[in-house]
Design a protein around this motif. Structure first.
Motif, PDB file in Angstrom:
ATOM      1  N   PHE A 262      30.259 -66.540  38.007  1.00  0.00           N
ATOM      2  CA  PHE A 262      31.560 -66.704  37.371  1.00  0.00           C
ATOM      3  C   PHE A 262      32.658 -65.958  38.128  1.00  0.00           C
ATOM      4  O   PHE A 262      33.838 -66.066  37.786  1.00  0.00           O
ATOM      5  CB  PHE A 262      31.509 -66.197  35.927  1.00  0.00           C
ATOM      6  N   ASP A 263      32.275 -65.207  39.148  1.00  0.00           N
ATOM      7  CA  ASP A 263      33.191 -64.363  39.913  1.00  0.00           C
ATOM      8  C   ASP A 263      33.431 -64.973  41.296  1.00  0.00           C
ATOM      9  O   ASP A 263      32.494 -65.151  42.076  1.00  0.00           O
ATOM     10  CB  ASP A 263      32.596 -62.963  40.055  1.00  0.00           C
ATOM     11  N   GLN A 264      34.683 -65.297  41.605  1.00  0.00           N
ATOM     12  CA  GLN A 264      35.007 -65.912  42.895  1.00  0.00           C
ATOM     13  C   GLN A 264      34.617 -65.023  44.075  1.00  0.00           C
ATOM     14  O   GLN A 264      34.143 -65.521  45.111  1.00  0.00           O
ATOM     15  CB  GLN A 264      36.496 -66.240  42.975  1.00  0.00           C
ATOM     16  N   ASN A 265      34.802 -63.720  43.933  1.00  0.00           N
ATOM     17  CA  ASN A 265      34.463 -62.806  45.021  1.00  0.00           C
ATOM     18  C   ASN A 265      32.964 -62.786  45.289  1.00  0.00           C
ATOM     19  O   ASN A 265      32.528 -62.683  46.444  1.00  0.00           O
ATOM     20  CB  ASN A 265      34.960 -61.392  44.713  1.00  0.00           C
ATOM     21  N   TYR A 266      32.174 -62.903  44.223  1.00  0.00           N
ATOM     22  CA  TYR A 266      30.716 -62.956  44.387  1.00  0.00           C
ATOM     23  C   TYR A 266      30.316 -64.205  45.171  1.00  0.00           C
ATOM     24  O   TYR A 266      29.503 -64.140  46.095  1.00  0.00           O
ATOM     25  CB  TYR A 266      30.027 -62.953  43.015  1.00  0.00           C
ATOM     26  N   ILE A 267      30.898 -65.338  44.800  1.00  0.00           N
ATOM     27  CA  ILE A 267      30.553 -66.586  45.489  1.00  0.00           C
ATOM     28  C   ILE A 267      31.016 -66.542  46.945  1.00  0.00           C
ATOM     29  O   ILE A 267      30.285 -66.962  47.857  1.00  0.00           O
ATOM     30  CB  ILE A 267      31.163 -67.799  44.754  1.00  0.00           C
ATOM     31  N   LYS A 268      32.209 -66.012  47.188  1.00  0.00           N
ATOM     32  CA  LYS A 268      32.716 -65.913  48.557  1.00  0.00           C
ATOM     33  C   LYS A 268      31.790 -65.050  49.410  1.00  0.00           C
ATOM     34  O   LYS A 268      31.461 -65.389  50.549  1.00  0.00           O
ATOM     35  CB  LYS A 268      34.133 -65.333  48.563  1.00  0.00           C
ATOM     36  N   ALA A 269      31.336 -63.924  48.847  1.00  0.00           N
ATOM     37  CA  ALA A 269      30.414 -63.039  49.573  1.00  0.00           C
ATOM     38  C   ALA A 269      29.085 -63.748  49.825  1.00  0.00           C
ATOM     39  O   ALA A 269      28.489 -63.614  50.908  1.00  0.00           O
ATOM     40  CB  ALA A 269      30.189 -61.756  48.780  1.00  0.00           C
ATOM     41  N   SER A 270      28.625 -64.518  48.854  1.00  0.00           N
ATOM     42  CA  SER A 270      27.366 -65.254  49.011  1.00  0.00           C
ATOM     43  C   SER A 270      27.478 -66.300  50.117  1.00  0.00           C
ATOM     44  O   SER A 270      26.552 -66.486  50.912  1.00  0.00           O
ATOM     45  CB  SER A 270      26.987 -65.937  47.693  1.00  0.00           C
ATOM     46  N   MET A 271      28.634 -66.981  50.176  1.00  0.00           N
ATOM     47  CA  MET A 271      28.867 -67.988  51.214  1.00  0.00           C
ATOM     48  C   MET A 271      28.800 -67.372  52.611  1.00  0.00           C
ATOM     49  O   MET A 271      28.369 -68.012  53.572  1.00  0.00           O
ATOM     50  CB  MET A 271      30.241 -68.649  51.020  1.00  0.00           C
ATOM     51  N   ASN A 272      29.221 -66.118  52.711  1.00  0.00           N
ATOM     52  CA  ASN A 272      29.228 -65.430  54.002  1.00  0.00           C
ATOM     53  C   ASN A 272      27.901 -64.748  54.303  1.00  0.00           C
ATOM     54  O   ASN A 272      27.748 -64.112  55.342  1.00  0.00           O
ATOM     55  CB  ASN A 272      30.353 -64.392  54.032  1.00  0.00           C
ATOM     56  N   ASN A 273      26.958 -64.880  53.385  1.00  0.00           N
ATOM     57  CA  ASN A 273      25.668 -64.229  53.576  1.00  0.00           C
ATOM     58  C   ASN A 273      24.580 -65.281  53.777  1.00  0.00           C
ATOM     59  O   ASN A 273      24.442 -65.847  54.853  1.00  0.00           O
ATOM     60  CB  ASN A 273      25.376 -63.316  52.370  1.00  0.00           C
ATOM     61  N   ASN A 274      23.814 -65.576  52.753  1.00  0.00           N
ATOM     62  CA  ASN A 274      22.670 -66.471  52.938  1.00  0.00           C
ATOM     63  C   ASN A 274      22.703 -67.698  52.025  1.00  0.00           C
ATOM     64  O   ASN A 274      21.671 -68.325  51.795  1.00  0.00           O
ATOM     65  CB  ASN A 274      21.357 -65.701  52.721  1.00  0.00           C
ATOM     66  N   TYR A 275      23.879 -68.040  51.495  1.00  0.00           N
ATOM     67  CA  TYR A 275      24.003 -69.194  50.608  1.00  0.00           C
ATOM     68  C   TYR A 275      24.803 -70.322  51.256  1.00  0.00           C
ATOM     69  O   TYR A 275      25.775 -70.075  51.971  1.00  0.00           O
ATOM     70  CB  TYR A 275      24.732 -68.810  49.318  1.00  0.00           C
ATOM     71  N   THR A 276      24.397 -71.550  50.957  1.00  0.00           N
ATOM     72  CA  THR A 276      25.195 -72.734  51.275  1.00  0.00           C
ATOM     73  C   THR A 276      25.540 -73.423  49.960  1.00  0.00           C
ATOM     74  O   THR A 276      24.632 -73.779  49.195  1.00  0.00           O
ATOM     75  CB  THR A 276      24.414 -73.708  52.175  1.00  0.00           C
ATOM     76  N   PHE A 277      26.821 -73.551  49.657  1.00  0.00           N
ATOM     77  CA  PHE A 277      27.263 -74.235  48.444  1.00  0.00           C
ATOM     78  C   PHE A 277      27.785 -75.625  48.781  1.00  0.00           C
ATOM     79  O   PHE A 277      28.463 -75.807  49.801  1.00  0.00           O
ATOM     80  CB  PHE A 277      28.393 -73.454  47.765  1.00  0.00           C
ATOM     81  N   VAL A 278      27.463 -76.592  47.933  1.00  0.00           N
ATOM     82  CA  VAL A 278      28.048 -77.923  48.056  1.00  0.00           C
ATOM     83  C   VAL A 278      28.658 -78.311  46.714  1.00  0.00           C
ATOM     84  O   VAL A 278      28.246 -77.801  45.654  1.00  0.00           O
ATOM     85  CB  VAL A 278      27.018 -78.985  48.494  1.00  0.00           C
ATOM     86  N   THR A 279      29.637 -79.190  46.778  1.00  0.00           N
ATOM     87  CA  THR A 279      30.295 -79.644  45.559  1.00  0.00           C
ATOM     88  C   THR A 279      30.315 -81.169  45.488  1.00  0.00           C
ATOM     89  O   THR A 279      30.146 -81.859  46.498  1.00  0.00           O
ATOM     90  CB  THR A 279      31.757 -79.155  45.494  1.00  0.00           C
TER      91      THR A 279
END
Length: 267
Positions: free
Chosen positions: A145-162
């Motif tokens: 629910f936190d944009q900063n958490y998702i942004k950090a995840s994107m820069n680490n080991n996550y790939t998000f798709v929409t």
């Protein structure tokens, strides 16, 4: 050189998770120390088959398998319940009913995706994404629910798709890379107004395509055991059920059992 060991202290879900493919003598002593100190309600260890007797002797029980998890090798998932109530499933009967429905399903899902665009998450869509997650989930194991958490995840080991309909984010999912050349399909959500169109089916296919391009050929999903829809989706995408993790994490009303589903993306 062996596979690396990883430890994850998950305070939100009151669990300790250790990835110990080699389970060396030093790691065994650390496991014993953690059991003695009881830092969490549930202690889960992912290891290779040749170490399972060691964990069974320490009181762990086998919950599931994860073929391909450790760079193509099968991870055996063992758990020790350090709080007695954590080992009591509140949904065991419903879990079985859901699996029976899913395993007996013969339907071929239609792809109602006209006008829907599946793509990589753009930072400009973070506000829409977190709003979607807040609409779909009351509680979630991680802070999506936190944009900063998702942004950090994107820069680490996550790939998000929409999934977008005329620019509106109406679905999302992510792939979390484990560090062992495997990935978990997770953070799946679809706007309730778009359910019934197999949007999630398209999101997972998009993630699988991206994982193969990154030469990650083993994927898995940890799904809510009581959810017919999510279990049905991965089953129809040729994932195979490999066990259930009891009271594994918090989603909705409290701790929930989670099913393990696996798929080899490329031989």
């Amino acid at each position: 050189m062996g596979l690396k060991a990883l430890w994850d202290v998950d305070l939100w879900n009151d669990r300790l998770v250790a990835y110990l493919p080699d389970l060396s003598a030093q790691e065994q002593e650390k496991v014993k120390e953690k059991i003695k100190n009881a830092p969490a309600g549930k202690f889960t260890v992912y290891t290779l088959e040749n170490h399972q007797d060691t964990l069974l002797d320490l009181g762990f029980q086998h919950e599931a398998d994860l073929p391909g998890f450790f760079e193509g090798k099968t991870a055996k998932i063992f758990s020790l319940f350090l709080k007695e109530e954590r080992n009591k499933s509140a949904s065991a009967t419903k879990n079985k009913d859901v699996l029976n429905i899913v395993k007996n399903d013969k339907a071929v899902p239609s792809q109602s995706w006209k006008g829907i665009l599946f793509s990589h998450l753009e930072e400009s869509d973070l506000d829409q994404l977190t709003s979607l997650y807040k609409r779909v989930f009351d509680v979630y194991p991680t802070n999506i629910f936190d944009q900063n958490y998702i942004k950090a995840s994107m820069n680490n080991n996550y790939t998000f798709v929409t999934a977008k309909d005329q620019g509106k984010v109406i679905g999302a999912a992510s792939a979390m890379k484990t560090g062992y050349q495997s990935a978990e399909i997770t953070d799946c959500a679809v706007d309730p107004d778009y359910r019934g169109r197999n949007i999630l089916h398209g999101l997972i296919l998009e993630l699988e395509t991206r994982l193969v391009k990154e030469r990650i050929f083993n994927a898995f999903s940890i799904t809510r055991a009581v959810s017919v829809g999510m279990n049905m989706t991965v089953k129809r995408l040729d994932y195979t059920y490999k066990g259930t993790l009891v009271n594994n994490c918090k989603i909705s009303s409290g701790y929930e059992d989670m099913n393990i589903w696996v798929k080899k993306l490329k031989n």
